[in-house]
Design a protein around this motif. Structure first.
Motif, PDB file in Angstrom:
ATOM      1  N   LEU A  39       0.830  -1.210   0.000  1.00  0.00           N
ATOM      2  CA  LEU A  39       0.000   0.000   0.000  1.00  0.00           C
ATOM      3  C   LEU A  39       0.863   1.258   0.000  1.00  0.00           C
ATOM      4  O   LEU A  39       0.545   2.246  -0.683  1.00  0.00           O
ATOM      5  CB  LEU A  39      -0.926  -0.005   1.216  1.00  0.00           C
ATOM      6  CG  LEU A  39      -2.018  -1.083   1.223  1.00  0.00           C
ATOM      7  CD1 LEU A  39      -2.729  -1.124   2.566  1.00  0.00           C
ATOM      8  CD2 LEU A  39      -3.021  -0.822   0.101  1.00  0.00           C
ATOM      9  N   LEU A  40       1.951   1.249   0.743  1.00  0.00           N
ATOM     10  CA  LEU A  40       2.845   2.407   0.790  1.00  0.00           C
ATOM     11  C   LEU A  40       3.485   2.657  -0.568  1.00  0.00           C
ATOM     12  O   LEU A  40       3.584   3.808  -1.027  1.00  0.00           O
ATOM     13  CB  LEU A  40       3.918   2.190   1.853  1.00  0.00           C
ATOM     14  CG  LEU A  40       3.464   2.325   3.307  1.00  0.00           C
ATOM     15  CD1 LEU A  40       4.514   1.755   4.251  1.00  0.00           C
ATOM     16  CD2 LEU A  40       3.183   3.779   3.652  1.00  0.00           C
ATOM     17  N   ILE A  41       3.927   1.586  -1.219  1.00  0.00           N
ATOM     18  CA  ILE A  41       4.532   1.736  -2.546  1.00  0.00           C
ATOM     19  C   ILE A  41       3.513   2.266  -3.545  1.00  0.00           C
ATOM     20  O   ILE A  41       3.819   3.131  -4.377  1.00  0.00           O
ATOM     21  CB  ILE A  41       5.113   0.381  -3.007  1.00  0.00           C
ATOM     22  CG1 ILE A  41       6.318   0.003  -2.135  1.00  0.00           C
ATOM     23  CG2 ILE A  41       5.526   0.439  -4.481  1.00  0.00           C
ATOM     24  CD1 ILE A  41       6.866  -1.370  -2.419  1.00  0.00           C
ATOM     25  N   GLN A  42       2.279   1.768  -3.453  1.00  0.00           N
ATOM     26  CA  GLN A  42       1.234   2.244  -4.362  1.00  0.00           C
ATOM     27  C   GLN A  42       0.903   3.714  -4.128  1.00  0.00           C
ATOM     28  O   GLN A  42       0.686   4.475  -5.075  1.00  0.00           O
ATOM     29  CB  GLN A  42      -0.016   1.391  -4.203  1.00  0.00           C
ATOM     30  CG  GLN A  42       0.132  -0.030  -4.724  1.00  0.00           C
ATOM     31  CD  GLN A  42      -1.116  -0.857  -4.513  1.00  0.00           C
ATOM     32  OE1 GLN A  42      -1.986  -0.514  -3.698  1.00  0.00           O
ATOM     33  NE2 GLN A  42      -1.237  -1.950  -5.252  1.00  0.00           N
ATOM     34  N   ALA A  43       0.852   4.122  -2.869  1.00  0.00           N
ATOM     35  CA  ALA A  43       0.504   5.505  -2.556  1.00  0.00           C
ATOM     36  C   ALA A  43       1.628   6.476  -2.893  1.00  0.00           C
ATOM     37  O   ALA A  43       1.366   7.653  -3.188  1.00  0.00           O
ATOM     38  CB  ALA A  43       0.140   5.627  -1.077  1.00  0.00           C
ATOM     39  N   GLN A  44       2.860   5.998  -2.875  1.00  0.00           N
ATOM     40  CA  GLN A  44       3.987   6.916  -3.030  1.00  0.00           C
ATOM     41  C   GLN A  44       4.626   6.869  -4.418  1.00  0.00           C
ATOM     42  O   GLN A  44       5.066   7.906  -4.919  1.00  0.00           O
ATOM     43  CB  GLN A  44       5.041   6.604  -1.971  1.00  0.00           C
ATOM     44  CG  GLN A  44       6.085   7.702  -1.808  1.00  0.00           C
ATOM     45  CD  GLN A  44       6.885   7.545  -0.527  1.00  0.00           C
ATOM     46  OE1 GLN A  44       6.694   6.582   0.215  1.00  0.00           O
ATOM     47  NE2 GLN A  44       7.776   8.484  -0.262  1.00  0.00           N
ATOM     48  N   TRP A  45       4.685   5.679  -5.033  1.00  0.00           N
ATOM     49  CA  TRP A  45       5.431   5.567  -6.290  1.00  0.00           C
ATOM     50  C   TRP A  45       4.655   4.921  -7.429  1.00  0.00           C
ATOM     51  O   TRP A  45       4.727   5.394  -8.563  1.00  0.00           O
ATOM     52  CB  TRP A  45       6.710   4.760  -6.055  1.00  0.00           C
ATOM     53  CG  TRP A  45       7.688   5.456  -5.170  1.00  0.00           C
ATOM     54  CD1 TRP A  45       8.264   6.685  -5.373  1.00  0.00           C
ATOM     55  CD2 TRP A  45       8.183   4.994  -3.909  1.00  0.00           C
ATOM     56  NE1 TRP A  45       9.090   6.996  -4.322  1.00  0.00           N
ATOM     57  CE2 TRP A  45       9.075   5.987  -3.414  1.00  0.00           C
ATOM     58  CE3 TRP A  45       7.983   3.840  -3.165  1.00  0.00           C
ATOM     59  CZ2 TRP A  45       9.745   5.846  -2.212  1.00  0.00           C
ATOM     60  CZ3 TRP A  45       8.643   3.693  -1.965  1.00  0.00           C
ATOM     61  CH2 TRP A  45       9.514   4.694  -1.502  1.00  0.00           C
ATOM     62  N   LEU A  46       3.933   3.844  -7.169  1.00  0.00           N
ATOM     63  CA  LEU A  46       3.290   3.086  -8.241  1.00  0.00           C
ATOM     64  C   LEU A  46       1.789   2.997  -7.995  1.00  0.00           C
ATOM     65  O   LEU A  46       1.310   2.035  -7.385  1.00  0.00           O
ATOM     66  CB  LEU A  46       3.892   1.672  -8.334  1.00  0.00           C
ATOM     67  CG  LEU A  46       5.385   1.586  -8.655  1.00  0.00           C
ATOM     68  CD1 LEU A  46       5.866   0.144  -8.560  1.00  0.00           C
ATOM     69  CD2 LEU A  46       5.663   2.154 -10.047  1.00  0.00           C
ATOM     70  N   PRO A  47       1.028   3.992  -8.431  1.00  0.00           N
ATOM     71  CA  PRO A  47      -0.425   3.967  -8.225  1.00  0.00           C
ATOM     72  C   PRO A  47      -1.038   2.706  -8.806  1.00  0.00           C
ATOM     73  O   PRO A  47      -0.654   2.258  -9.892  1.00  0.00           O
ATOM     74  CB  PRO A  47      -0.903   5.220  -8.980  1.00  0.00           C
ATOM     75  CG  PRO A  47       0.288   6.113  -9.028  1.00  0.00           C
ATOM     76  CD  PRO A  47       1.471   5.207  -9.140  1.00  0.00           C
ATOM     77  N   PRO A  48      -1.984   2.091  -8.105  1.00  0.00           N
ATOM     78  CA  PRO A  48      -2.575   0.832  -8.575  1.00  0.00           C
ATOM     79  C   PRO A  48      -3.509   1.057  -9.763  1.00  0.00           C
ATOM     80  O   PRO A  48      -4.117   2.117  -9.904  1.00  0.00           O
ATOM     81  CB  PRO A  48      -3.353   0.338  -7.353  1.00  0.00           C
ATOM     82  CG  PRO A  48      -3.728   1.595  -6.628  1.00  0.00           C
ATOM     83  CD  PRO A  48      -2.567   2.537  -6.826  1.00  0.00           C
ATOM     84  N   ARG A  49      -3.598   0.046 -10.605  1.00  0.00           N
ATOM     85  CA  ARG A  49      -4.550   0.105 -11.710  1.00  0.00           C
ATOM     86  C   ARG A  49      -5.976  -0.073 -11.208  1.00  0.00           C
ATOM     87  O   ARG A  49      -6.919   0.421 -11.812  1.00  0.00           O
ATOM     88  CB  ARG A  49      -4.216  -0.976 -12.741  1.00  0.00           C
ATOM     89  CG  ARG A  49      -2.878  -0.762 -13.457  1.00  0.00           C
ATOM     90  CD  ARG A  49      -2.670  -1.824 -14.523  1.00  0.00           C
ATOM     91  NE  ARG A  49      -1.418  -1.605 -15.243  1.00  0.00           N
ATOM     92  CZ  ARG A  49      -0.983  -2.377 -16.237  1.00  0.00           C
ATOM     93  NH1 ARG A  49      -1.707  -3.434 -16.603  1.00  0.00           N
ATOM     94  NH2 ARG A  49       0.163  -2.124 -16.839  1.00  0.00           N
ATOM     95  N   ASN A  50      -6.113  -0.804 -10.116  1.00  0.00           N
ATOM     96  CA  ASN A  50      -7.434  -1.032  -9.531  1.00  0.00           C
ATOM     97  C   ASN A  50      -7.401  -0.620  -8.058  1.00  0.00           C
ATOM     98  O   ASN A  50      -7.107  -1.433  -7.188  1.00  0.00           O
ATOM     99  CB  ASN A  50      -7.826  -2.502  -9.668  1.00  0.00           C
ATOM    100  CG  ASN A  50      -9.281  -2.752  -9.282  1.00  0.00           C
ATOM    101  OD1 ASN A  50      -9.924  -1.908  -8.660  1.00  0.00           O
ATOM    102  ND2 ASN A  50      -9.804  -3.902  -9.651  1.00  0.00           N
ATOM    103  N   PRO A  51      -7.682   0.644  -7.760  1.00  0.00           N
ATOM    104  CA  PRO A  51      -7.630   1.108  -6.363  1.00  0.00           C
ATOM    105  C   PRO A  51      -8.638   0.421  -5.451  1.00  0.00           C
ATOM    106  O   PRO A  51      -8.436   0.370  -4.240  1.00  0.00           O
ATOM    107  CB  PRO A  51      -7.908   2.610  -6.470  1.00  0.00           C
ATOM    108  CG  PRO A  51      -8.603   2.779  -7.783  1.00  0.00           C
ATOM    109  CD  PRO A  51      -8.058   1.725  -8.687  1.00  0.00           C
ATOM    110  N   VAL A  52      -9.722  -0.120  -6.019  1.00  0.00           N
ATOM    111  CA  VAL A  52     -10.703  -0.829  -5.196  1.00  0.00           C
ATOM    112  C   VAL A  52     -10.055  -2.055  -4.562  1.00  0.00           C
ATOM    113  O   VAL A  52     -10.304  -2.376  -3.388  1.00  0.00           O
ATOM    114  CB  VAL A  52     -11.924  -1.235  -6.048  1.00  0.00           C
ATOM    115  CG1 VAL A  52     -12.891  -2.087  -5.218  1.00  0.00           C
ATOM    116  CG2 VAL A  52     -12.643   0.007  -6.567  1.00  0.00           C
TER     117      VAL A  52
END
Length: 222
Positions: A120-133
């Motif tokens: 979650l930290l990596i997604q929020a800071q560097w690699l936004p998720p394709r499916n945030p749900v």
């Protein structure tokens, strides 16, 4: 920031009672009119604090699994047991159900929480998720399984209280139990420190400009 977003219009949700509130112009925080809890547009320095707690928890997992958790002393002699050795002892004694509970509560759950929070930290800071749900489901799963880490500490407490026969037999908690208890507390604090709304901020930044997906400076920490 998208002017149509609630945050851009000063609207925030209380994370305690989910009351929708309107912050005064220029204010980044306030108090909930219903429950009195502190409300924020975004939790201040959420990423930095969560990273610190996750790293601390990962480091504490080492002594929690290496140092003895309990020592069973019978007739003046005893041998300390770590979490892993305790699982094997329970399994070889035929108590595979209890061994499974100890393994899940003491090893699997803390590792799953730390790995999930890191994702979650990596997604929020560097690699936004394709499916945030899916990321929100992961966050809710990490928050839900945290309470099961306390099961092992509860079992140790009951064991120490019940097996006390003076000089004949007794159970002593070891330094590993202290390290493990600290891991449980640290990971619970890490879940509370992480602001899941940062996932959606990262997705919006990427949709606006792919080069802006990774925030810099103070924005990287909520």
């Amino acid at each position: 920031m998208n002017p149509n977003r609630a945050l851009a219009q000063g609207l925030v949700t209380c994370l305690s009672c989910y009351q929708l509130l309107h912050l005064p112009a220029g204010a980044s925080s306030g108090c909930c009119v219903r429950c009195g809890a502190r409300v924020y547009g975004r939790v201040e320095r959420s990423l930095m604090l969560t990273w610190a707690l996750v790293i601390t928890g990962a480091l504490l997992l080492i002594p929690a699994n290496i140092l003895p958790v309990t020592t069973v002393i019978y007739l003046g002699s005893g041998e300390p047991s770590t979490i892993i050795s305790g699982v094997f002892q329970l399994y070889h004694a035929g108590l595979w159900g209890i061994a499974l509970i100890v393994f899940v509560a003491s090893i699997a759950v803390p590792v799953m929480k730390l790995v999930g929070l890191t994702i979650l930290l990596i997604q929020a800071q560097w690699l936004p998720p394709r499916n945030p749900v899916q990321s929100m489901k992961l966050y809710r799963l990490v928050a839900a399984i945290g309470r099961w880490s306390l099961l092992d500490l509860f079992m140790i407490s009951i064991l120490v209280a019940l097996v006390d026969m003076g000089l004949i037999a007794r159970v002593e908690a070891g330094p590993g139990s202290t390290a493990f208890a600290t891991v449980v507390v640290v990971t619970m604090l890490a879940v509370r420190a992480f602001d899941p709304r940062l996932i959606w901020d990262a997705v919006e930044r990427q949709s606006v400009s792919p080069s802006a997906a990774a925030p810099t400076g103070g924005d990287a920490y909520g």
